[in-house]
Motif scaffolding. Structure first.
Motif, PDB file in Angstrom:
ATOM      1  N   GLY A 110     -31.014 -50.134   7.189  1.00  0.00           N
ATOM      2  CA  GLY A 110     -30.792 -51.486   7.675  1.00  0.00           C
ATOM      3  C   GLY A 110     -31.168 -51.757   9.109  1.00  0.00           C
ATOM      4  N   ALA A 111     -31.720 -50.773   9.829  1.00  0.00           N
ATOM      5  CA  ALA A 111     -32.052 -50.978  11.242  1.00  0.00           C
ATOM      6  C   ALA A 111     -33.237 -51.923  11.391  1.00  0.00           C
ATOM      7  CB  ALA A 111     -32.363 -49.646  11.913  1.00  0.00           C
ATOM      8  N   THR A 112     -33.265 -52.645  12.526  1.00  0.00           N
ATOM      9  CA  THR A 112     -34.369 -53.538  12.881  1.00  0.00           C
ATOM     10  C   THR A 112     -35.041 -53.010  14.139  1.00  0.00           C
ATOM     11  OG1 THR A 112     -33.427 -55.541  11.895  1.00  0.00           O
ATOM     12  CG2 THR A 112     -34.943 -55.850  13.745  1.00  0.00           C
ATOM     13  N   LEU A 113     -36.361 -52.872  14.083  1.00  0.00           N
ATOM     14  CA  LEU A 113     -37.160 -52.445  15.231  1.00  0.00           C
ATOM     15  C   LEU A 113     -38.037 -53.626  15.620  1.00  0.00           C
ATOM     16  CD1 LEU A 113     -38.207 -48.935  13.830  1.00  0.00           C
ATOM     17  CD2 LEU A 113     -36.122 -49.565  15.070  1.00  0.00           C
ATOM     18  N   GLY A 114     -37.737 -54.269  16.744  1.00  0.00           N
ATOM     19  CA  GLY A 114     -38.391 -55.509  17.127  1.00  0.00           C
ATOM     20  C   GLY A 114     -39.856 -55.339  17.479  1.00  0.00           C
ATOM     21  N   ALA A 115     -40.560 -56.473  17.519  1.00  0.00           N
ATOM     22  CA  ALA A 115     -41.990 -56.482  17.815  1.00  0.00           C
ATOM     23  C   ALA A 115     -42.286 -55.749  19.115  1.00  0.00           C
ATOM     24  CB  ALA A 115     -42.483 -57.931  17.912  1.00  0.00           C
ATOM     25  N   ILE A 131     -33.131 -53.042  17.678  1.00  0.00           N
ATOM     26  CA  ILE A 131     -33.920 -52.724  18.863  1.00  0.00           C
ATOM     27  C   ILE A 131     -34.712 -53.971  19.246  1.00  0.00           C
ATOM     28  CG2 ILE A 131     -35.578 -51.155  19.898  1.00  0.00           C
ATOM     29  CD1 ILE A 131     -32.998 -49.814  18.730  1.00  0.00           C
ATOM     30  N   GLY A 132     -34.463 -54.505  20.442  1.00  0.00           N
ATOM     31  CA  GLY A 132     -35.111 -55.733  20.870  1.00  0.00           C
ATOM     32  C   GLY A 132     -36.608 -55.572  21.073  1.00  0.00           C
ATOM     33  N   ALA A 133     -37.308 -56.711  21.049  1.00  0.00           N
ATOM     34  CA  ALA A 133     -38.759 -56.715  21.246  1.00  0.00           C
ATOM     35  C   ALA A 133     -39.124 -56.065  22.576  1.00  0.00           C
ATOM     36  CB  ALA A 133     -39.277 -58.149  21.202  1.00  0.00           C
ATOM     37  N   GLY A 134     -40.104 -55.169  22.548  1.00  0.00           N
ATOM     38  CA  GLY A 134     -40.623 -54.540  23.748  1.00  0.00           C
ATOM     39  C   GLY A 134     -39.797 -53.407  24.317  1.00  0.00           C
ATOM     40  N   ALA A 135     -38.667 -53.086  23.716  1.00  0.00           N
ATOM     41  CA  ALA A 135     -37.814 -52.007  24.229  1.00  0.00           C
ATOM     42  C   ALA A 135     -38.476 -50.649  24.008  1.00  0.00           C
ATOM     43  CB  ALA A 135     -36.458 -52.037  23.538  1.00  0.00           C
ATOM     44  N   VAL A 136     -38.110 -49.677  24.835  1.00  0.00           N
ATOM     45  CA  VAL A 136     -38.595 -48.302  24.681  1.00  0.00           C
ATOM     46  C   VAL A 136     -37.385 -47.397  24.471  1.00  0.00           C
ATOM     47  CG1 VAL A 136     -39.805 -46.369  25.744  1.00  0.00           C
ATOM     48  CG2 VAL A 136     -40.640 -48.702  26.091  1.00  0.00           C
ATOM     49  N   VAL A 137     -37.261 -46.873  23.272  1.00  0.00           N
ATOM     50  CA  VAL A 137     -36.114 -46.037  22.901  1.00  0.00           C
ATOM     51  C   VAL A 137     -36.471 -44.576  23.112  1.00  0.00           C
ATOM     52  CG1 VAL A 137     -34.606 -45.329  21.016  1.00  0.00           C
ATOM     53  CG2 VAL A 137     -35.261 -47.738  21.241  1.00  0.00           C
ATOM     54  N   VAL A 148     -31.955 -53.123  24.378  1.00  0.00           N
ATOM     55  CA  VAL A 148     -33.062 -53.849  24.993  1.00  0.00           C
ATOM     56  C   VAL A 148     -33.541 -53.099  26.232  1.00  0.00           C
ATOM     57  CG1 VAL A 148     -32.230 -56.115  24.178  1.00  0.00           C
ATOM     58  CG2 VAL A 148     -31.589 -55.293  26.462  1.00  0.00           C
ATOM     59  N   GLY A 149     -34.760 -53.396  26.685  1.00  0.00           N
ATOM     60  CA  GLY A 149     -35.232 -52.926  27.973  1.00  0.00           C
ATOM     61  C   GLY A 149     -36.048 -51.656  27.943  1.00  0.00           C
ATOM     62  N   VAL A 150     -36.499 -51.265  29.150  1.00  0.00           N
ATOM     63  CA  VAL A 150     -37.326 -50.076  29.348  1.00  0.00           C
ATOM     64  C   VAL A 150     -36.739 -49.257  30.487  1.00  0.00           C
ATOM     65  CG1 VAL A 150     -39.648 -49.242  29.886  1.00  0.00           C
ATOM     66  CG2 VAL A 150     -39.367 -51.381  28.611  1.00  0.00           C
ATOM     67  N   PRO A 151     -36.170 -48.077  30.218  1.00  0.00           N
ATOM     68  CA  PRO A 151     -35.858 -47.579  28.868  1.00  0.00           C
ATOM     69  C   PRO A 151     -34.743 -48.404  28.240  1.00  0.00           C
ATOM     70  CG  PRO A 151     -34.859 -46.165  30.515  1.00  0.00           C
ATOM     71  CD  PRO A 151     -35.690 -47.158  31.275  1.00  0.00           C
ATOM     72  N   ALA A 152     -34.625 -48.329  26.934  1.00  0.00           N
ATOM     73  CA  ALA A 152     -33.648 -49.156  26.230  1.00  0.00           C
ATOM     74  C   ALA A 152     -32.219 -48.798  26.622  1.00  0.00           C
ATOM     75  CB  ALA A 152     -33.823 -48.990  24.721  1.00  0.00           C
ATOM     76  N   ARG A 153     -31.411 -49.815  26.796  1.00  0.00           N
ATOM     77  CA  ARG A 153     -29.983 -49.641  27.080  1.00  0.00           C
ATOM     78  C   ARG A 153     -29.203 -50.548  26.130  1.00  0.00           C
ATOM     79  NH1 ARG A 153     -31.954 -53.573  30.014  1.00  0.00           N
ATOM     80  NH2 ARG A 153     -30.645 -55.319  30.692  1.00  0.00           N
ATOM     81  N   GLN A 154     -27.993 -50.156  25.828  1.00  0.00           N
ATOM     82  CA  GLN A 154     -27.187 -50.937  24.903  1.00  0.00           C
ATOM     83  C   GLN A 154     -26.528 -52.099  25.639  1.00  0.00           C
ATOM     84  OE1 GLN A 154     -24.226 -48.788  22.683  1.00  0.00           O
ATOM     85  NE2 GLN A 154     -23.613 -50.592  21.527  1.00  0.00           N
ATOM     86  N   ILE A 155     -26.670 -53.305  25.067  1.00  0.00           N
ATOM     87  CA  ILE A 155     -26.040 -54.496  25.663  1.00  0.00           C
ATOM     88  C   ILE A 155     -25.029 -55.138  24.727  1.00  0.00           C
ATOM     89  CG2 ILE A 155     -28.020 -54.969  27.151  1.00  0.00           C
ATOM     90  CD1 ILE A 155     -28.647 -57.342  25.169  1.00  0.00           C
ATOM     91  N   GLY A 156     -24.850 -54.593  23.529  1.00  0.00           N
ATOM     92  CA  GLY A 156     -23.898 -55.184  22.599  1.00  0.00           C
ATOM     93  C   GLY A 156     -23.953 -54.536  21.240  1.00  0.00           C
ATOM     94  N   TRP A 157     -23.417 -55.280  20.258  1.00  0.00           N
ATOM     95  CA  TRP A 157     -23.311 -54.802  18.879  1.00  0.00           C
ATOM     96  C   TRP A 157     -23.782 -55.900  17.941  1.00  0.00           C
ATOM     97  CZ3 TRP A 157     -21.910 -49.769  18.564  1.00  0.00           C
ATOM     98  CH2 TRP A 157     -21.205 -49.220  19.638  1.00  0.00           C
ATOM     99  N   MET A 158     -24.366 -55.483  16.813  1.00  0.00           N
ATOM    100  CA  MET A 158     -24.873 -56.428  15.823  1.00  0.00           C
ATOM    101  C   MET A 158     -24.191 -56.223  14.479  1.00  0.00           C
ATOM    102  SD  MET A 158     -27.256 -58.266  17.324  1.00  0.00           S
ATOM    103  CE  MET A 158     -28.600 -58.823  16.281  1.00  0.00           C
ATOM    104  N   SER A 159     -23.977 -57.329  13.757  1.00  0.00           N
ATOM    105  CA  SER A 159     -23.454 -57.225  12.395  1.00  0.00           C
ATOM    106  C   SER A 159     -24.576 -56.812  11.448  1.00  0.00           C
ATOM    107  CB  SER A 159     -22.879 -58.573  11.954  1.00  0.00           C
ATOM    108  OG  SER A 159     -23.925 -59.505  11.709  1.00  0.00           O
ATOM    109  N   GLU A 160     -24.216 -56.450  10.238  1.00  0.00           N
ATOM    110  CA  GLU A 160     -25.223 -56.116   9.238  1.00  0.00           C
ATOM    111  C   GLU A 160     -26.086 -57.322   8.911  1.00  0.00           C
ATOM    112  OE1 GLU A 160     -23.598 -54.091   5.837  1.00  0.00           O
ATOM    113  OE2 GLU A 160     -22.672 -52.529   7.081  1.00  0.00           O
ATOM    114  N   TYR A 161     -25.551 -58.507   9.076  1.00  0.00           N
ATOM    115  CA  TYR A 161     -26.305 -59.736   8.835  1.00  0.00           C
ATOM    116  C   TYR A 161     -27.380 -59.944   9.897  1.00  0.00           C
ATOM    117  CZ  TYR A 161     -27.223 -64.665   7.874  1.00  0.00           C
ATOM    118  OH  TYR A 161     -27.829 -65.869   7.574  1.00  0.00           O
TER     119      TYR A 161
END
Length: 198
Positions: A110-115, A131-137, A148-161
């Motif tokens: 169910g993970a999302t890897l942004g553009a 994973i937000g658009a343009g992030a580097v994990v 989000v970001g470079v390098p990616a950092r956690q800014i919150g939580w997402m539901s399965e929806y």
């Protein structure tokens, strides 16, 4: 062109031995290598490449211009946004052969890897992470984490929806997805789905 099990565009190349599940759709200029294992009801957009030592679970959507290299494994329901990038060698050099140094990358259910995001090899992306658009994990990502970001950092939580939950990154709390009524609880840095709200 269609087979009895899945749809393949005439411009696509499917090497002998590739396993493709029922109901999957393979679009323009895709190349699937012989050792690839692709589940049911997947969509591979224009100009996608799938390597030999790759597994793609059921109901995955891989958008245009994504290369899924050897040692990348996607569980079911993963979304790969347009032009996002996987790697499989941590420190590549043109003149040094490093196929024996491939690192596994696992993207969980169910993970999302942004553009245009980049997933550095050797990492695990947790269930329903976003994973937000343009992030580097470059490190492992917890279940449900919003990065989000470079390098990616956690800014919150997402539901399965796919809705951001009103919860702190650290600490504890409870939130309800307004679209589904599902309750999520945060404790000791882990988010868990609890139940359906009444």
């Amino acid at each position: 062109m269609s087979t009895s099990a899945y749809i393949v565009h005439l411009s696509a190349i499917i090497d002998d031995g590739a396993q493709i599940g029922v109901g999957s759709r393979i679009w323009h200029f895709v190349h699937v290598c012989a050792g690839a294992k692709i589940g049911q009801n997947c969509s591979l957009g224009q100009n996608v490449f799938v390597g030999n030592h790759v597994t793609i679970g059921d109901n995955c959507k891989i958008q245009n211009n994504v290369s899924v290299y050897d040692n990348v494994h996607l569980e079911e329901g993963v979304f790969c946004g347009p032009s996002m990038v996987f790697t499989n060698v941590y420190n590549p050099r043109s003149l040094i052969e490093r196929k024996n140094e491939y690192r596994d990358t696992l993207v969980k259910k169910g993970a999302t890897l942004g553009a245009n995001c980049t997933i550095v090899c050797g990492t695990t992306i947790g269930r329903f992470a976003f994973i937000g658009a343009g992030a580097v994990v470059n490190k492992n990502v917890p279940d449900y984490a919003l990065m989000v970001g470079v390098p990616a950092r956690q800014i919150g939580w997402m539901s399965e929806y796919g809705e951001q939950l009103a919860l702190p990154v650290v600490g504890s709390g409870k939130a309800v997805c307004s679209h589904t009524g599902t309750v999520y609880t945060l404790h000791n840095g882990q988010l868990n789905k609890a139940a359906v709200a009444e």
